[in-house]
Design an enzyme around this catalytic site. Structure first.
Site, PDB file in Angstrom:
ATOM      1  N   GLY A  84       0.819  -1.210   0.000  1.00 15.11           N
ATOM      2  CA  GLY A  84       0.000   0.000   0.000  1.00 15.11           C
ATOM      3  C   GLY A  84       0.849   1.254   0.000  1.00 15.11           C
ATOM      4  O   GLY A  84       2.080   1.205   0.083  1.00 15.11           O
ATOM      5  N   ARG A  87       4.012   5.971   1.971  1.00 18.46           N
ATOM      6  CA  ARG A  87       4.449   7.357   2.168  1.00 18.46           C
ATOM      7  C   ARG A  87       3.912   8.278   1.074  1.00 18.46           C
ATOM      8  O   ARG A  87       4.438   9.365   0.858  1.00 18.46           O
ATOM      9  CB  ARG A  87       5.975   7.432   2.219  1.00 18.46           C
ATOM     10  CG  ARG A  87       6.689   6.838   1.024  1.00 18.46           C
ATOM     11  CD  ARG A  87       8.187   7.033   1.138  1.00 18.46           C
ATOM     12  NE  ARG A  87       8.908   6.307   0.092  1.00 18.46           N
ATOM     13  CZ  ARG A  87      10.181   6.497  -0.190  1.00 18.46           C
ATOM     14  NH1 ARG A  87      10.870   7.410   0.468  1.00 18.46           N
ATOM     15  NH2 ARG A  87      10.779   5.788  -1.124  1.00 18.46           N
ATOM     16  N   LYS A 106       4.390  12.397  -2.449  1.00 12.64           N
ATOM     17  CA  LYS A 106       5.266  11.322  -1.985  1.00 12.64           C
ATOM     18  C   LYS A 106       6.197  11.856  -0.901  1.00 12.64           C
ATOM     19  O   LYS A 106       6.992  12.763  -1.140  1.00 12.64           O
ATOM     20  CB  LYS A 106       6.083  10.751  -3.144  1.00 12.64           C
ATOM     21  CG  LYS A 106       6.929   9.554  -2.743  1.00 12.64           C
ATOM     22  CD  LYS A 106       7.602   8.921  -3.947  1.00 12.64           C
ATOM     23  CE  LYS A 106       8.442   7.716  -3.545  1.00 12.64           C
ATOM     24  NZ  LYS A 106       9.103   7.090  -4.708  1.00 12.64           N
ATOM     25  N   ASP A 118       8.649   5.534   8.131  1.00 11.47           N
ATOM     26  CA  ASP A 118       8.219   6.797   8.740  1.00 11.47           C
ATOM     27  C   ASP A 118       7.323   7.609   7.817  1.00 11.47           C
ATOM     28  O   ASP A 118       6.878   8.693   8.177  1.00 11.47           O
ATOM     29  CB  ASP A 118       9.436   7.635   9.167  1.00 11.47           C
ATOM     30  CG  ASP A 118      10.391   7.919   8.004  1.00 11.47           C
ATOM     31  OD1 ASP A 118       9.987   7.775   6.838  1.00 11.47           O
ATOM     32  OD2 ASP A 118      11.549   8.288   8.279  1.00 11.47           O
ATOM     33  N   ARG A 169       3.931  13.982  -7.589  1.00  8.34           N
ATOM     34  CA  ARG A 169       3.983  13.292  -8.867  1.00  8.34           C
ATOM     35  C   ARG A 169       2.581  13.170  -9.448  1.00  8.34           C
ATOM     36  O   ARG A 169       1.582  13.189  -8.723  1.00  8.34           O
ATOM     37  CB  ARG A 169       4.669  11.943  -8.741  1.00  8.34           C
ATOM     38  CG  ARG A 169       4.118  11.009  -7.704  1.00  8.34           C
ATOM     39  CD  ARG A 169       5.013   9.784  -7.589  1.00  8.34           C
ATOM     40  NE  ARG A 169       4.455   8.768  -6.720  1.00  8.34           N
ATOM     41  CZ  ARG A 169       5.036   7.594  -6.488  1.00  8.34           C
ATOM     42  NH1 ARG A 169       6.175   7.297  -7.079  1.00  8.34           N
ATOM     43  NH2 ARG A 169       4.484   6.716  -5.688  1.00  8.34           N
ATOM     44  N   ARG A 176      -1.914  -0.144  -9.713  1.00 14.27           N
ATOM     45  CA  ARG A 176      -0.783  -1.013 -10.045  1.00 14.27           C
ATOM     46  C   ARG A 176      -1.248  -2.449 -10.277  1.00 14.27           C
ATOM     47  O   ARG A 176      -2.369  -2.805  -9.934  1.00 14.27           O
ATOM     48  CB  ARG A 176       0.212  -1.006  -8.873  1.00 14.27           C
ATOM     49  CG  ARG A 176       0.680   0.392  -8.498  1.00 14.27           C
ATOM     50  CD  ARG A 176       0.693   0.579  -6.979  1.00 14.27           C
ATOM     51  NE  ARG A 176       0.982   1.973  -6.618  1.00 14.27           N
ATOM     52  CZ  ARG A 176       2.209   2.471  -6.543  1.00 14.27           C
ATOM     53  NH1 ARG A 176       3.248   1.677  -6.729  1.00 14.27           N
ATOM     54  NH2 ARG A 176       2.396   3.741  -6.268  1.00 14.27           N
ATOM     55  N   ASP A 245       4.131  -4.426  -7.422  1.00 13.16           N
ATOM     56  CA  ASP A 245       3.498  -3.235  -6.864  1.00 13.16           C
ATOM     57  C   ASP A 245       4.083  -1.960  -7.451  1.00 13.16           C
ATOM     58  O   ASP A 245       3.579  -0.864  -7.176  1.00 13.16           O
ATOM     59  CB  ASP A 245       3.615  -3.217  -5.332  1.00 13.16           C
ATOM     60  CG  ASP A 245       5.059  -3.293  -4.860  1.00 13.16           C
ATOM     61  OD1 ASP A 245       5.696  -4.321  -5.117  1.00 13.16           O
ATOM     62  OD2 ASP A 245       5.534  -2.330  -4.227  1.00 13.16           O
ATOM     63  N   ASN A 246       5.136  -2.078  -8.268  1.00  9.26           N
ATOM     64  CA  ASN A 246       5.724  -0.927  -8.950  1.00  9.26           C
ATOM     65  C   ASN A 246       5.425  -0.934 -10.444  1.00  9.26           C
ATOM     66  O   ASN A 246       6.095  -0.243 -11.215  1.00  9.26           O
ATOM     67  CB  ASN A 246       7.239  -0.895  -8.741  1.00  9.26           C
ATOM     68  CG  ASN A 246       7.630  -0.637  -7.304  1.00  9.26           C
ATOM     69  OD1 ASN A 246       6.847  -0.068  -6.538  1.00  9.26           O
ATOM     70  ND2 ASN A 246       8.821  -1.042  -6.915  1.00  9.26           N
ATOM     71  N   ASP A 255       7.434   4.728  -9.874  1.00  9.16           N
ATOM     72  CA  ASP A 255       8.248   4.550  -8.664  1.00  9.16           C
ATOM     73  C   ASP A 255       9.743   4.543  -8.958  1.00  9.16           C
ATOM     74  O   ASP A 255      10.368   3.495  -9.120  1.00  9.16           O
ATOM     75  CB  ASP A 255       7.854   3.270  -7.911  1.00  9.16           C
ATOM     76  CG  ASP A 255       6.532   3.420  -7.178  1.00  9.16           C
ATOM     77  OD1 ASP A 255       6.128   4.567  -6.932  1.00  9.16           O
ATOM     78  OD2 ASP A 255       5.909   2.403  -6.863  1.00  9.16           O
TER      79      ASP A 255
END
Length: 482
Positions: A84, A87, A106, A118, A169, A176, A245-246, A255
């Site tokens: 998911g 960030r 992002k 984080d 972006r 995806r 996922d990219n 990504d």
């Protein structure tokens, strides 16, 4: 900014609504006028304080519906389960001359999908993503775009403490392959169907009337993926993390993490220091793209209905990739026609480049200067090879092939210069811009962006941007933490 958010119209299980986490004292770093034009914005506005606040996540426009999307995926070929937007936070869509574009922040803070992270991005990696997104677009390669880059002095711990940044972006969609894998892996056919119907209705409406729209979706995504990766190979671009996922459902380069453009050619080059097994090496990218399409097919199988129909859709990958890479390589070599033995000429060329570690970008750019009837003037090209006699032997074959064309040297060079870039985002160029930016000097980011927006032009005053990498550049390494 009049924002919409079609993705927010999906059921709540597809995302988590949340606000970005503000950063203290944000400041402007860079913006792309070309990306701004896609959403009808004036680039100069992006430097204003209210826009800086918006694109850092400190202020959310009234009509925005910020959210983080859930998805799953295969990472380095291994099922990783739920992932998911860890960030990245989607603000919404902004209408533009070519259709709506989603704006995604992002580095905007923690989300429920951050896992142990984080939720932040650092200035170093954000500059790389910002520049490469726009460089790829200028090269004519399908990609997400970068609108604006902002920073903050807040410290972010990576290998060392670095300053925070947010890159905004843009793409028509950030759905995806892993978005579909998520629902398939959880045996949620209704959610799978909702997502597929949304993607078809919103981005592939021409497929809605197909006998099997879900098979048609897989076929078109597979075709676009093969097309995109052929473009990567033709400019020596390496993604570095081709996890499912990219992979964009629209066939866009998505990504930008540990990417790299090839310097000294090595077909087995691995640009991602984290990729110990070399799964995502330059040579492996085409077959990994195919593997990822199989993973998408597996996810869509409950909707497609039969393995045979899924395999029929996947069958477009190999001929699409082969046809596109041959087309691109012919153009790079100045060949306007197709001949039976072209593949052998290409293979011999890459074998020669690999054995001699010829610089990828400079070789193709200089190849345009070769004169058909003047082999005694080949020195600028010959000097790129340790085994000059091996280059001479290949050049004999190349000249014989050129004689089958009806082109004079100046015409051929002009055509080759339109497809062989002089300027690409080499790692050392990005590093030089990053080091200045870390001292709050963002001028090199702006200069480099201006150069990369015109990769095929001569730009004689910028010749230092196409020089061979300095010795210190050989020690640069990028990894998934980048």
């Amino acid at each position: 900014m009049p924002l919409d958010n079609s993705f927010a119209g999906l059921p709540p299980a597809f995302y988590t609504r949340l606000m970005p986490t503000p950063l203290p004292a944000p400041y402007f770093v860079a913006a792309s006028a070309r990306a701004a034009a896609l959403v009808g914005l004036d680039r100069a506005l992006l430097e204003q304080d209210d826009f800086v606040a918006t694109f850092t996540g400190n202020h959310v426009p009234p009509r925005a519906q910020p959210l983080a999307a859930v998805y799953s995926g295969h990472q380095f070929g291994v099922w990783a389960g739920q992932l998911g937007d860890g960030r990245a936070i989607l603000l919404g869509q902004l209408a533009g001359p070519q259709g709506p574009m989603e704006l995604q922040l992002k580095g905007a803070g923690k989300t429920p999908y951050s896992r142990m992270g984080d939720g932040r991005a650092v200035l170093r990696s954000s500059i790389r993503e910002f520049l490469c997104s726009e460089a790829m677009a200028a090269l004519g390669i399908p990609t997400t775009r970068a609108l604006v880059l902002t920073g903050s002095d807040q410290g972010i711990l990576r290998e060392t403490v670095e300053s925070a940044a947010v890159v905004t972006r843009m793409a028509p969609s950030f759905v995806r392959f892993g978005s579909f894998e998520h629902w398939s892996s959880r045996d949620k056919p209704e959610e799978l169907r909702i997502l597929a119907d949304y993607v078809i209705a919103t981005f592939y409406p021409e497929l809605a009337g197909a006998p099997n729209p879900y098979q048609a979706l897989l076929k078109e995504v597979t075709r676009r993926t093969a097309h995109m990766i052929a473009h990567w190979q033709a400019v020596g671009f390496m993604h570095g993390v081709m996890n499912t996922d990219n992979m964009s459902i629209l066939g866009l380069t998505l990504d930008y993490g540990p990417f790299g453009f090839m310097d000294a050619f090595d077909s087995e080059h691995i640009c991602n220091h984290t990729d110990q097994q070399g799964r995502y090496s330059y040579a492996n990218q085409p077959q990994v793209g195919h593997w990822n399409c199989y993973a998408l097919a597996q996810a869509l199988l409950p909707l497609i209905g039969s393995v045979e129909e899924a395999e029929e859709a996947l069958a477009v990958y190999q001929p699409t990739f082969a046809g596109k890479i041959d087309e691109l390589l012919r153009a790079k070599l100045g060949l306007a026609t197709a001949q039976e033995d072209d593949a052998q000429l290409f293979d011999a060329m890459f074998t020669l480049m690999h054995a001699n570690h010829a610089d990828f970008t400079l070789f193709f750019r200089k190849l345009g200067t070769l004169r058909l009837d003047a082999p005694d003037q080949d020195a600028p090209l010959r000097d790129m090879f340790i085994a000059r006699e091996d280059f001479d032997a290949w050049a004999v074959r190349y000249r014989a092939r050129l004689r089958l064309e009806n082109r004079v040297d100046p015409e051929r060079k002009l055509a080759m210069d339109r497809v062989n870039p002089k300027y690409v985002l080499r790692n050392y160029l990005a590093q030089a811009a990053i080091e200045k930016a870390q001292d709050k000097d963002f001028s090199e980011v702006a200069r480099l962006l201006a150069v990369l927006e015109h990769p095929f032009d001569e730009q004689p005053h910028n010749d230092h941007y196409c020089a061979l990498p300095p010795d210190w550049a050989s020690h640069l390494a990028v990894s998934c933490s980048s």
